[in-house]
Design an enzyme around this catalytic site. Structure first.
Site, mmCIF file in Angstrom:
data_model
loop_
_atom_site.group_PDB
_atom_site.id
_atom_site.type_symbol
_atom_site.label_atom_id
_atom_site.label_comp_id
_atom_site.label_asym_id
_atom_site.label_seq_id
_atom_site.Cartn_x
_atom_site.Cartn_y
_atom_site.Cartn_z
ATOM 1 N N LYS A 156 6.234 -4.994 4.031
ATOM 2 C CA LYS A 156 5.379 -4.443 2.967
ATOM 3 C C LYS A 156 5.842 -5.106 1.678
ATOM 4 O O LYS A 156 7.033 -5.025 1.331
ATOM 5 C CB LYS A 156 5.546 -2.922 2.888
ATOM 6 C CG LYS A 156 4.861 -2.306 1.667
ATOM 7 C CD LYS A 156 4.984 -0.790 1.666
ATOM 8 C CE LYS A 156 4.442 -0.193 0.368
ATOM 9 N NZ LYS A 156 4.535 1.273 0.345
ATOM 10 N N ASP A 170 10.992 1.674 3.036
ATOM 11 C CA ASP A 170 10.331 1.320 1.776
ATOM 12 C C ASP A 170 11.395 1.005 0.723
ATOM 13 O O ASP A 170 12.549 0.678 1.055
ATOM 14 C CB ASP A 170 9.371 2.457 1.359
ATOM 15 C CG ASP A 170 8.186 1.967 0.537
ATOM 16 O OD1 ASP A 170 8.401 1.533 -0.613
ATOM 17 O OD2 ASP A 170 7.041 2.028 1.018
ATOM 18 N N ASP A 171 11.032 1.092 -0.529
ATOM 19 C CA ASP A 171 11.878 0.671 -1.654
ATOM 20 C C ASP A 171 13.297 1.237 -1.551
ATOM 21 O O ASP A 171 13.489 2.358 -1.089
ATOM 22 C CB ASP A 171 11.220 1.172 -2.949
ATOM 23 C CG ASP A 171 11.663 0.394 -4.159
ATOM 24 O OD1 ASP A 171 12.618 -0.391 -4.053
ATOM 25 O OD2 ASP A 171 11.031 0.588 -5.216
ATOM 26 N N ARG A 202 -3.425 -3.501 -0.113
ATOM 27 C CA ARG A 202 -3.779 -2.264 -0.808
ATOM 28 C C ARG A 202 -4.941 -2.522 -1.763
ATOM 29 O O ARG A 202 -5.043 -3.597 -2.350
ATOM 30 C CB ARG A 202 -2.555 -1.754 -1.568
ATOM 31 C CG ARG A 202 -1.532 -1.065 -0.668
ATOM 32 C CD ARG A 202 -1.799 0.433 -0.591
ATOM 33 N NE ARG A 202 -1.696 0.984 -1.924
ATOM 34 C CZ ARG A 202 -0.546 1.315 -2.510
ATOM 35 N NH1 ARG A 202 0.590 1.189 -1.851
ATOM 36 N NH2 ARG A 202 -0.522 1.797 -3.737
ATOM 37 N N ASP A 245 -1.170 4.057 -6.191
ATOM 38 C CA ASP A 245 -0.564 4.897 -5.152
ATOM 39 C C ASP A 245 -1.324 6.204 -4.949
ATOM 40 O O ASP A 245 -1.762 6.848 -5.906
ATOM 41 C CB ASP A 245 0.869 5.271 -5.545
ATOM 42 C CG ASP A 245 1.797 4.081 -5.515
ATOM 43 O OD1 ASP A 245 1.327 2.940 -5.352
ATOM 44 O OD2 ASP A 245 3.014 4.305 -5.675
ATOM 45 N N ASP A 303 5.431 -5.601 -2.354
ATOM 46 C CA ASP A 303 4.954 -4.902 -3.554
ATOM 47 C C ASP A 303 4.702 -5.875 -4.708
ATOM 48 O O ASP A 303 4.830 -7.102 -4.558
ATOM 49 C CB ASP A 303 6.000 -3.828 -3.919
ATOM 50 C CG ASP A 303 5.373 -2.559 -4.458
ATOM 51 O OD1 ASP A 303 4.308 -2.639 -5.089
ATOM 52 O OD2 ASP A 303 5.979 -1.478 -4.265
HETATM 53 C C1 GAL Z 1 4.752 1.217 -5.340
HETATM 54 C C2 GAL Z 1 4.015 1.164 -4.015
HETATM 55 C C3 GAL Z 1 4.407 2.379 -3.204
HETATM 56 C C4 GAL Z 1 5.894 2.367 -2.983
HETATM 57 C C5 GAL Z 1 6.623 2.294 -4.320
HETATM 58 C C6 GAL Z 1 8.115 2.137 -4.134
HETATM 59 O O1 GAL Z 1 4.435 0.113 -6.095
HETATM 60 O O2 GAL Z 1 2.626 1.117 -4.251
HETATM 61 O O3 GAL Z 1 3.700 2.412 -1.981
HETATM 62 O O4 GAL Z 1 6.236 1.267 -2.176
HETATM 63 O O5 GAL Z 1 6.159 1.218 -5.097
HETATM 64 O O6 GAL Z 1 8.794 2.131 -5.345
#
Ligand code: GAL
Length: 492
Positions: free
Chosen positions: A156, A80-81, A214, A218, A158
């Site tokens: 994924k 992820d991020d 989505r 979150d 965002d």
């Molecule tokens: C949000 C996202 C989360 C995660 C997060 C990372 O926008 O909905 O699932 O990816 O960013 O910073």
């Protein structure tokens, strides 16, 4: 994900399309032929936020294999991020974060593939990711090529720092379609998972460009706690401020109104699972997992797989619930009853709900969700299951009930503990189903008892389903026509 490389078929006439659909079900509807059942896997964010690294990834990947998650279908590992450096290179290419991944992303990607897992990456359709790393807006082709060169299988994508390019479905769709096109033009198969929190109602437009989107802000690891950071209540399905910190019941409320476009290859994503992160009770996690499965949300775990409790492990491996998630019909349950109750919890939340839907081979699924603060008896008639018409022929038939949380299908705590501590190989564990050996579809066609659930009696035609449901708990059944084999009518 087992069907990641499923086929997409060009059709030349409506008649041919009709014949094709009859033969292969809804499979050809997927925009890229991938994710014919909801994607399953594991993602870094819920348990580690931005603080993950090579060893986190490889530890969890090893557990996906050794605990049997891979062979249940949890195959994609999503970084992820914060997977890159804060700046791009001089020619604009993303740079893997060297401190986090000393061996290099390519080497880690290779190890994942050697494990039989998929490599998932993350970015934002904006100038930056939510964590402030470079986003892919304007760099779609270059970034897609970089991921493809390392063998990535999943994106994924965002919505942070989107430069104001949202507010109408067209603005959002164009921004996300640019990446869809870029991924397609790599020639590599990418499952494409939109993460724009339900902005501009992706359930109305994303199925032609992506595999999931989505629908909410979150998730947080709580059953019903409201937060100011998740400002829209469960009944506000379209939310201008999706936020974060949304509880399971909040997200379920939003999902209850969104039915459109859920189909093979496209899923409404209720966000990653919190099972195993410690914020909910055993019964609450059972609600969370059951409902995500029955609504056909992607099932992406977000926990620490080296710190799993036996109870949480047994939840995440429950074959009768996963068989509903991975059912070839890809039909989501809908909510048919919502009723406020007086026994509210500490957060002022108290409701009972009934959800129901159909499965392949004529089976049905019915879930009683008790989100009240006390256990209670819940009941629902077959007439209601079949649309409220007493004359409905299905309502007049008798149905065998199978409890998807009965002790035939849930791994016992003792067995789960033995697998977790390494004294029992998962392949020898009672209650474990290997979907790599026998697919969910085949297992269901064979009426494998692990997939069908624990026999729980028969309800006679015109009768009523009834159960004692614990506080913040669920009773979920598979219904199968009594005396039938679960086969299609023309096979009987
Ligand atoms: C949000 C996202 C989360 C995660 C997060 C990372 O926008 O909905 O699932 O990816 O960013 O910073």
């Amino acid at each position: 994900m087992a069907s990641k490389f499923g086929s997409s078929t060009a059709v030349s006439s409506c008649l041919f399309l009709a014949l094709l659909l009859e033969t292969v079900g809804a499979a050809s509807l997927s925009y890229n032929g991938l994710a014919q059942t909801p994607q399953m896997g594991w993602d870094t964010y819920n348990a580690y936020a931005l603080a993950y690294n090579e060893s986190t990834i490889l530890t969890n990947a090893e557990r996906l294999v050794s605990l049997g998650f891979r062979d249940l279908g949890y195959r994609v590992v999503i970084f992820d991020d914060a997977m890159t450096e804060l700046n791009r290179s001089a020619n604009g290419t993303l740079i893997a974060n060297a401190a986090k991944f000393p061996s290099g992303l390519q080497s880690i990607a290779n190890q994942l593939h050697d494990y039989g897992l998929y490599f998932g990456v993350y970015s934002s359709a904006g100038k930056y990711t939510c964590g402030g790393y470079p986003g892919s807006l304007g760099y779609e082709t270059q970034d897609a090529a970089w991921w493809a060169s390392m063998g990535a299988d999943y994106l994924k994508y965002d919505n942070c720092y989107n430069e104001g390019l949202s507010g109408t479905p067209k603005l959002s769709q164009d921004r996300y379609a640019a990446m869809s096109n870029a991924l397609n033009s790599t020639g590599r198969d990418f499952v494409y998972s939109l993460c724009n929190w339900g902005d501009d109602k992706p359930w109305e437009w994303a199925s032609t460009i992506a595999n999931s989107a989505r629908i909410s802000g979150d998730i947080q690891d709580s059953f019903s706690m409201p937060t100011t950071s998740c400002p829209c209540g469960p009944d506000e399905y379209y939310c201008q401020l999706p936020g974060y910190g949304c509880s399971v019941m909040n997200i379920l409320g939003k999902a209850s109104s969104i039915r459109s476009k859920n189909q093979a290859g496209y899923y409404n994503d209720l966000d990653m699972l919190e099972v195993g992160n410690g914020g909910m009770s055993y019964d609450e996690y059972k609600v969370h997992f059951s409902m995500w499965a029955a609504i056909k949300s992607p099932l992406i775990m977000g926990n620490k797989l080296d710190q799993l409790s036996p109870e949480d492990y047994a939840i995440l491996t429950n074959p009768a619930v996963l068989a509903i998630s991975q059912d070839p019909s890809v039909s989501a349950v809908s909510r048919t009853v919502t009723q406020q109750v007086d026994d509210k919890d500490a957060w002022g939340f108290g409701e009972v709900q009934v959800w129901q839907g159909s499965l392949s081979n004529g089976d049905q699924v019915v879930a009683f969700l008790n989100a009240g603060n006390n256990s209670r008896t819940m009941s629902y008639s077959l007439v209601d299951v079949f649309g409220g018409l007493r004359t409905n022929t299905n309502a007049q038939k008798s149905w065998d009930l199978f409890d998807v949380w009965g002790n035939h299908t849930v791994m016992s705590t003792e067995v789960a503990a033995q697998v977790l501590n390494g004294t029992l190989a998962v392949g020898n564990a009672t209650g474990y189903y290997n979907a790599s050996e026998t697919t969910w579809a085949t297992g269901l066609n064979q009426s494998n008892p692990l997939l069908i659930g624990t026999p729980a009696g028969t309800v006679q035609g015109g009768g009523t389903l009834q159960a004692e449901v614990p506080r913040h708990g669920i009773q979920m059944w598979r219904l199968r026509q009594a005396g039938g084999s679960g086969k299609k009518r023309d096979e009987l």
